[in-house]
Design a protein around this motif. Sequence first.
Motif, mmCIF file in Angstrom:
data_model
loop_
_atom_site.group_PDB
_atom_site.id
_atom_site.type_symbol
_atom_site.label_atom_id
_atom_site.label_comp_id
_atom_site.label_asym_id
_atom_site.label_seq_id
_atom_site.Cartn_x
_atom_site.Cartn_y
_atom_site.Cartn_z
ATOM 1 N N ARG A 5 53.141 55.292 113.094
ATOM 2 C CA ARG A 5 54.382 54.799 112.516
ATOM 3 C C ARG A 5 54.059 53.828 111.381
ATOM 4 N NH1 ARG A 5 57.347 52.491 117.726
ATOM 5 N NH2 ARG A 5 55.332 51.481 117.838
ATOM 6 N N ALA A 7 53.873 50.750 109.158
ATOM 7 C CA ALA A 7 54.170 49.332 109.364
ATOM 8 C C ALA A 7 54.649 48.664 108.087
ATOM 9 C CB ALA A 7 52.943 48.608 109.899
ATOM 10 N N HIS A 8 54.488 49.350 106.945
ATOM 11 C CA HIS A 8 55.012 48.809 105.696
ATOM 12 C C HIS A 8 55.234 49.943 104.703
ATOM 13 C CE1 HIS A 8 50.689 48.900 104.480
ATOM 14 N NE2 HIS A 8 51.194 49.128 103.285
ATOM 15 N N CYS A 9 56.083 49.662 103.729
ATOM 16 C CA CYS A 9 56.318 50.577 102.609
ATOM 17 C C CYS A 9 56.035 49.804 101.322
ATOM 18 C CB CYS A 9 57.759 51.083 102.593
ATOM 19 S SG CYS A 9 58.179 52.231 103.914
ATOM 20 N N ALA A 22 57.629 46.098 108.378
ATOM 21 C CA ALA A 22 58.451 46.447 109.537
ATOM 22 C C ALA A 22 58.916 45.205 110.277
ATOM 23 C CB ALA A 22 57.665 47.365 110.477
ATOM 24 N N HIS A 23 58.169 44.115 110.154
ATOM 25 C CA HIS A 23 58.540 42.873 110.828
ATOM 26 C C HIS A 23 59.489 42.025 109.983
ATOM 27 C CE1 HIS A 23 56.005 43.625 114.281
ATOM 28 N NE2 HIS A 23 55.010 43.925 113.483
ATOM 29 N N GLN A 24 60.256 42.716 109.115
ATOM 30 C CA GLN A 24 61.398 42.116 108.440
ATOM 31 C C GLN A 24 61.015 40.979 107.495
ATOM 32 O OE1 GLN A 24 63.782 43.144 112.495
ATOM 33 N NE2 GLN A 24 64.552 41.394 111.366
ATOM 34 N N CYS A 179 67.756 46.029 107.886
ATOM 35 C CA CYS A 179 67.341 46.827 106.727
ATOM 36 C C CYS A 179 67.076 45.958 105.506
ATOM 37 C CB CYS A 179 68.391 47.884 106.400
ATOM 38 S SG CYS A 179 69.929 47.249 105.689
ATOM 39 N N TYR A 210 65.864 50.647 103.417
ATOM 40 C CA TYR A 210 64.716 50.826 104.306
ATOM 41 C C TYR A 210 65.064 50.134 105.618
ATOM 42 C CZ TYR A 210 61.968 52.122 100.170
ATOM 43 O OH TYR A 210 61.484 52.746 99.031
ATOM 44 N N THR A 212 64.221 49.031 109.702
ATOM 45 C CA THR A 212 63.103 48.685 110.572
ATOM 46 C C THR A 212 63.510 48.892 112.023
ATOM 47 O OG1 THR A 212 63.684 46.344 110.861
ATOM 48 C CG2 THR A 212 62.439 46.931 108.890
ATOM 49 N N ALA A 216 58.225 49.662 113.014
ATOM 50 C CA ALA A 216 58.030 50.652 111.957
ATOM 51 C C ALA A 216 59.131 50.484 110.919
ATOM 52 C CB ALA A 216 58.050 52.066 112.536
ATOM 53 N N ILE A 217 58.885 51.018 109.727
ATOM 54 C CA ILE A 217 59.866 50.936 108.651
ATOM 55 C C ILE A 217 59.977 52.313 107.977
ATOM 56 C CG2 ILE A 217 58.101 50.041 107.053
ATOM 57 C CD1 ILE A 217 60.417 48.486 105.684
#
Length: 224
Positions: A5, A7-9, A22-24, A179, A210, A212, A216-217
């Motif tokens: 999954r 974890a970042h974009c 993903a951790h906002q 998001c 995007y 989360t 995952a994101i």
Amino acid sequence: MNGQRPAHCVVELAGELVWLLAHQAVYWPARKMLIIADIHFGKAAAFRALGVPVPRGTTTQNLLALDALLASHVCEEIVFLGDFLHARAAHANATVAAMLAWRTRHAHVRLTVVRGNHDAHAGDPAAALRISMVDEPHSVGNLSFCHHPDTVAPGYVLAGHVHPVFHLRADRSGLRLPCFLLGRQRAILPSFGAFTGGHAVRPAVGERVYVTADAAIFPIPNIQ
């Protein structure tokens, strides 16, 4: 992704490459900087002071979440996009003690807070936390850090305040997921705080979402 999954974009904002986490939070690798919106330290304490029976431990949750980000990213500075403190109740001895212990563990990291509307009422955090307090917009390179998304700024705006969530609907059920909302001139970050709620957003033409979930994101395609 080989079943993993994301974890970042990685996205480009005004020529700067940043990671949506993903951790906002946002990570800006070129500046070794984490960017966090609406952590709202002391919000649960403020509710309890008003007689509302809410759980304890949200300050600890927030600090542990910051620990996790610092453990997984090379970081020299954290920029908080406003509402660092929720209310004057955040100056309670137990809350301040927990924050000071955390600060001691991460003494090498610079902390900058862009004042938000709650900070105006709560007052600045304890001087011992060694936090640089600034007003919006606070610009670094091509990016301008704000609390309110509509702030006029010289650079591409990264802001909070809204606590955006996106409503996914399927088979008469739905999920409200935190998001990131990215437009041509601004990005709104999800709330980082453990006890902050969310506001459903509907993206305008040209905006990207995007979401989360479960560490995952994912981008939401074809939303217009």
